[in-house]
Design a protein around this motif. Structure first.
Motif, PDB file in Angstrom:
ATOM      1  N   SER A   4     -52.160  40.922 -12.592  1.00 33.12           N
ATOM      2  CA  SER A   4     -52.408  39.730 -14.160  1.00 33.12           C
ATOM      3  C   SER A   4     -52.674  40.260 -15.215  1.00 33.12           C
ATOM      4  O   SER A   4     -52.252  39.543 -16.304  1.00 33.12           O
ATOM      5  N   ILE A   5     -53.293  40.974 -15.523  1.00 34.27           N
ATOM      6  CA  ILE A   5     -54.182  41.422 -16.922  1.00 34.27           C
ATOM      7  C   ILE A   5     -52.349  41.836 -17.718  1.00 34.27           C
ATOM      8  O   ILE A   5     -52.914  41.960 -18.807  1.00 34.27           O
ATOM      9  N   ALA A   6     -52.026  43.281 -16.615  1.00 34.31           N
ATOM     10  CA  ALA A   6     -50.829  43.608 -17.581  1.00 34.31           C
ATOM     11  C   ALA A   6     -50.464  42.578 -18.072  1.00 34.31           C
ATOM     12  O   ALA A   6     -49.277  42.348 -18.960  1.00 34.31           O
ATOM     13  N   THR A   7     -49.646  41.708 -16.642  1.00 36.70           N
ATOM     14  CA  THR A   7     -48.571  40.338 -17.405  1.00 36.70           C
ATOM     15  C   THR A   7     -49.128  39.960 -18.495  1.00 36.70           C
ATOM     16  O   THR A   7     -48.502  39.295 -19.971  1.00 36.70           O
ATOM     17  N   VAL A   8     -50.312  39.450 -18.656  1.00 37.11           N
ATOM     18  CA  VAL A   8     -51.079  38.205 -20.069  1.00 37.11           C
ATOM     19  C   VAL A   8     -50.611  39.532 -21.169  1.00 37.11           C
ATOM     20  O   VAL A   8     -50.201  39.140 -22.483  1.00 37.11           O
ATOM     21  N   ILE A   9     -51.675  40.906 -20.969  1.00 32.69           N
ATOM     22  CA  ILE A   9     -50.905  41.297 -21.990  1.00 32.69           C
ATOM     23  C   ILE A   9     -49.476  41.312 -22.778  1.00 32.69           C
ATOM     24  O   ILE A   9     -49.564  41.806 -24.504  1.00 32.69           O
ATOM     25  N   ALA A  10     -48.546  41.629 -21.701  1.00 30.57           N
ATOM     26  CA  ALA A  10     -47.472  41.812 -22.346  1.00 30.57           C
ATOM     27  C   ALA A  10     -46.832  40.866 -22.581  1.00 30.57           C
ATOM     28  O   ALA A  10     -46.024  40.508 -23.979  1.00 30.57           O
ATOM     29  N   ILE A  11     -46.751  39.183 -22.368  1.00 29.06           N
ATOM     30  CA  ILE A  11     -46.826  37.982 -22.908  1.00 29.06           C
ATOM     31  C   ILE A  11     -47.053  37.921 -24.375  1.00 29.06           C
ATOM     32  O   ILE A  11     -46.582  37.163 -25.406  1.00 29.06           O
ATOM     33  N   ARG A  12     -48.633  38.345 -23.948  1.00 32.40           N
ATOM     34  CA  ARG A  12     -49.245  38.174 -25.993  1.00 32.40           C
ATOM     35  C   ARG A  12     -48.871  39.570 -26.580  1.00 32.40           C
ATOM     36  O   ARG A  12     -48.951  38.732 -27.402  1.00 32.40           O
ATOM     37  N   LEU A  13     -48.099  40.552 -26.162  1.00 30.13           N
ATOM     38  CA  LEU A  13     -47.816  40.799 -27.051  1.00 30.13           C
ATOM     39  C   LEU A  13     -46.075  40.865 -27.756  1.00 30.13           C
ATOM     40  O   LEU A  13     -45.741  40.629 -28.734  1.00 30.13           O
ATOM     41  N   TYR A  14     -45.372  40.842 -26.870  1.00 29.72           N
ATOM     42  CA  TYR A  14     -44.046  40.046 -26.663  1.00 29.72           C
ATOM     43  C   TYR A  14     -43.770  39.014 -26.167  1.00 29.72           C
ATOM     44  O   TYR A  14     -41.604  38.892 -26.096  1.00 29.72           O
ATOM     45  N   GLY A  15     -43.775  38.327 -26.240  1.00 28.36           N
ATOM     46  CA  GLY A  15     -43.540  36.682 -25.650  1.00 28.36           C
ATOM     47  C   GLY A  15     -43.434  36.951 -23.803  1.00 28.36           C
ATOM     48  O   GLY A  15     -43.159  37.216 -23.535  1.00 28.36           O
ATOM     49  N   GLU A  16     -42.500  35.257 -23.512  1.00 28.96           N
ATOM     50  CA  GLU A  16     -42.844  34.918 -22.379  1.00 28.96           C
ATOM     51  C   GLU A  16     -41.273  35.284 -21.475  1.00 28.96           C
ATOM     52  O   GLU A  16     -40.665  34.994 -20.903  1.00 28.96           O
ATOM     53  N   ASP A  17     -41.020  36.744 -22.239  1.00 33.52           N
ATOM     54  CA  ASP A  17     -39.325  36.898 -22.138  1.00 33.52           C
ATOM     55  C   ASP A  17     -39.468  37.604 -20.506  1.00 33.52           C
ATOM     56  O   ASP A  17     -40.549  38.505 -20.644  1.00 33.52           O
ATOM     57  N   GLU A  18     -38.571  37.126 -19.071  1.00 33.45           N
ATOM     58  CA  GLU A  18     -38.834  37.749 -18.225  1.00 33.45           C
ATOM     59  C   GLU A  18     -38.507  39.281 -17.858  1.00 33.45           C
ATOM     60  O   GLU A  18     -39.361  40.029 -17.316  1.00 33.45           O
ATOM     61  N   SER A  19     -37.733  39.620 -19.558  1.00 30.73           N
ATOM     62  CA  SER A  19     -37.456  41.251 -18.856  1.00 30.73           C
ATOM     63  C   SER A  19     -38.453  42.183 -19.666  1.00 30.73           C
ATOM     64  O   SER A  19     -38.930  42.803 -18.692  1.00 30.73           O
ATOM     65  N   VAL A  20     -39.789  41.608 -20.243  1.00 37.03           N
ATOM     66  CA  VAL A  20     -41.167  42.062 -21.044  1.00 37.03           C
ATOM     67  C   VAL A  20     -41.766  41.991 -19.447  1.00 37.03           C
ATOM     68  O   VAL A  20     -42.419  42.949 -19.643  1.00 37.03           O
ATOM     69  N   ILE A  21     -41.942  40.835 -18.935  1.00 33.99           N
ATOM     70  CA  ILE A  21     -42.468  41.149 -17.855  1.00 33.99           C
ATOM     71  C   ILE A  21     -42.528  42.107 -16.854  1.00 33.99           C
ATOM     72  O   ILE A  21     -43.311  42.698 -15.953  1.00 33.99           O
ATOM     73  N   THR A  22     -41.058  42.436 -16.883  1.00 34.29           N
ATOM     74  CA  THR A  22     -40.259  43.184 -15.083  1.00 34.29           C
ATOM     75  C   THR A  22     -40.985  44.835 -15.436  1.00 34.29           C
ATOM     76  O   THR A  22     -40.844  45.172 -15.061  1.00 34.29           O
ATOM     77  N   ILE A  23     -40.790  45.256 -17.438  1.00 36.10           N
ATOM     78  CA  ILE A  23     -40.898  45.806 -17.617  1.00 36.10           C
ATOM     79  C   ILE A  23     -42.168  46.624 -17.887  1.00 36.10           C
ATOM     80  O   ILE A  23     -43.078  47.823 -17.045  1.00 36.10           O
ATOM     81  N   ALA A  24     -43.331  45.625 -18.323  1.00 39.46           N
ATOM     82  CA  ALA A  24     -45.115  45.236 -17.508  1.00 39.46           C
ATOM     83  C   ALA A  24     -45.090  46.264 -16.427  1.00 39.46           C
ATOM     84  O   ALA A  24     -45.587  46.782 -15.883  1.00 39.46           O
ATOM     85  N   ALA A  25     -44.548  45.244 -15.255  1.00 37.87           N
ATOM     86  CA  ALA A  25     -44.698  45.632 -14.013  1.00 37.87           C
ATOM     87  C   ALA A  25     -44.404  46.975 -13.364  1.00 37.87           C
ATOM     88  O   ALA A  25     -45.229  47.589 -12.935  1.00 37.87           O
ATOM     89  N   ILE A  26     -43.438  47.474 -14.021  1.00 36.36           N
ATOM     90  CA  ILE A  26     -42.407  48.550 -13.697  1.00 36.36           C
ATOM     91  C   ILE A  26     -43.412  49.963 -14.657  1.00 36.36           C
ATOM     92  O   ILE A  26     -44.247  50.383 -13.502  1.00 36.36           O
ATOM     93  N   LEU A  27     -43.925  49.672 -15.309  1.00 36.17           N
ATOM     94  CA  LEU A  27     -44.768  50.485 -16.008  1.00 36.17           C
ATOM     95  C   LEU A  27     -45.978  50.572 -15.503  1.00 36.17           C
ATOM     96  O   LEU A  27     -47.233  51.793 -15.218  1.00 36.17           O
ATOM     97  N   LEU A  28     -46.967  49.557 -15.173  1.00 35.65           N
ATOM     98  CA  LEU A  28     -48.142  49.148 -14.448  1.00 35.65           C
ATOM     99  C   LEU A  28     -47.689  50.249 -13.225  1.00 35.65           C
ATOM    100  O   LEU A  28     -48.922  50.770 -12.976  1.00 35.65           O
ATOM    101  N   THR A  29     -46.598  49.872 -12.110  1.00 34.19           N
ATOM    102  CA  THR A  29     -46.444  50.494 -11.272  1.00 34.19           C
ATOM    103  C   THR A  29     -46.798  51.790 -11.267  1.00 34.19           C
ATOM    104  O   THR A  29     -47.318  53.201 -10.346  1.00 34.19           O
TER     105      THR A  29
END
Length: 416
Positions: free
Chosen positions: A79-104
């Motif tokens: 959840s925190i990684a998703t919030v950070i990704a949105i705050r930095l790069y906006g609510e783009d789905e690709s950004v959230i996906t990349i954040a999830a992959i990096l966190l994994t």
């Protein structure tokens, strides 16, 4: 969470990863603990070991607690990684996906593989400190852990699995043998052989170690008194069976110290010899060695005759024979097994299979014949002639000496 400063979010994410690493590593460490070393440390009143041992009494509750904490921090990190990704790069789905992959990837490397590998290598270094944390944490989360356990145990019962309250680990003889064998760096070789000998006592009987009937050295009362005296003076043994005509008609055992002085007297006769005899002891051939050691101890005996189910004498066994099964050969007979210059071995075929296996560290079968001669004859179903070469249960040998009744001497051609 959207109102928190970005720096604090990064700090929280790092904290969640550290906690995830702690839960993953400590789980592996606690489960990798050597239970027998743990019990030893508990007896020494090691506080960390005591707490770890208490936790492991109910591993289902410990696992529930660890997984509860691990799942919580991993979800929080996601959840925190998703919030950070949105705050930095906006609510783009690709950004959230990349954040999830990096966190994994980060979780896999830093919170799973690394801590679990470290825990597998040094379990005590992680398990004992973690136990101090888990004991109060388990008390605090007990209601939630208990409800999870009850649900999980109910599901297990539905598939026929009963979760016992306490698991008692036991080792069988072969597992103990493996432990002793692998402890070469901790146990001197001579003590290692003694421990292995003790483990073998359960499966061995007096028939396995007795002196065969045809090799028994005794005194026949039917002989002239002069011959009897000569036998006593030249006897290689201190205790001798005394019989009439046949070893099956034993009248007693003679301890030489009781007659050595008397035999020099002019009036020494067979009656004086009879008066010095000790009542013979008879041992069933199926008697386990460990039972016979105890029997010798209770009855204060040192020698006995081994008999079969018909009462016929099959051999003779002494306390020394029994002790040799534990401590090894008390007196080494160099002619029993003699190494040759070419690496082969000359072996007296009268040697027992158990003794040969012990001396050579071989694995010849011990279930059937008790001597090497008997094993060869059983294998070939005949008495082989001199010069015959065979491969006896994987061990190549050549018959060096034999007669009409038995194999006398063999040569094992190569060291296996």
């Amino acid at each position: 969470m959207n109102d928190l400063p970005l720096g604090l979010l990064w700090a929280l994410l790092a904290l969640m990863l550290v906690l995830s690493s702690f839960f993953s590593g400590s789980e592996t460490a606690l489960m990798m603990l050597n239970r027998y070393r743990l019990k030893h440390l508990v007896k020494l009143k090691h506080k960390g070991a005591t707490k770890a041992h208490r936790l492991l009494q109910r591993p289902d509750r410990l696992i529930s607690l660890i997984l509860l904490g691990n799942v919580f921090v991993n979800i929080a990190a996601s959840s925190i990684a998703t919030v950070i990704a949105i705050r930095l790069y906006g609510e783009d789905e690709s950004v959230i996906t990349i954040a999830a992959i990096l966190l994994t990837i980060v979780v896999l490397i830093f919170s799973e593989v690394t801590p679990k590998t470290l825990a597998a290598v040094k379990p005590e270094a992680l398990a004992f400190p973690a136990a101090w944390i888990y004991v109060p944490l388990l008390k605090a989360a007990y209601p939630l852990v208990l409800s999870i356990n009850l649900t999980a145990n109910l599901l297990l019962r539905m598939v026929g699995v009963q979760v016992s309250k306490n698991s008692h680990e036991t080792l069988n003889k072969e597992e103990l043998r493996s432990i002793v064998t692998e402890a070469e760096s901790l146990i001197p070789s001579r003590y290692q052989k003694m421990l292995l000998g003790i483990l073998d006592l359960e499966s061995a009987t007096v028939e396995d170690i007795m002196t065969p009937r045809n090799e028994i050295y005794g005194i026949d009362l039917e002989l002239p008194i002069e011959d009897i005296v000569n036998q006593i003076r030249n006897s290689p043994h201190t205790r001798l069976p005394v019989y009439k005509k046949s070893i099956d008609r034993v009248v007693g055992f003679l301890h030489l110290r009781n007659v050595l002085v008397k035999i020099n007297q002019e009036n020494f006769d067979k009656q004086m010899l009879m008066n010095a005899l000790i009542k013979p002891a008879f041992i069933p051939d199926s008697t386990p060695i460990h039972n016979q050691i105890q029997h010798f101890k209770m009855e204060k005996l040192r020698i006995g005759l081994v008999v079969d189910e018909y009462g016929d004498v099959q051999g003779l066994v002494t306390l020394d024979d029994l002790l040799q099964e534990i401590v090894g050969e008390l007196v080494t007979d160099e002619m029993t097994v003699k190494k040759q210059a070419d690496g082969s071995y000359l072996v007296d075929a009268g040697i027992t299979i158990r003794e040969l296996n012990r001396l050579m560290q071989w694995e010849l079968p011990t279930e059937g014949p008790k001597t090497l001669n008997g094993l060869i004859i059983e294998f070939m179903e005949t008495i082989p002639e001199e010069g015959t070469s065979i491969k006896l249960h994987g061990y190549p040998l050549e018959i060096i000496q034999s007669d009409q009744n038995a194999v006398k001497l063999v040569k094992f051609l190569i060291e296996r």
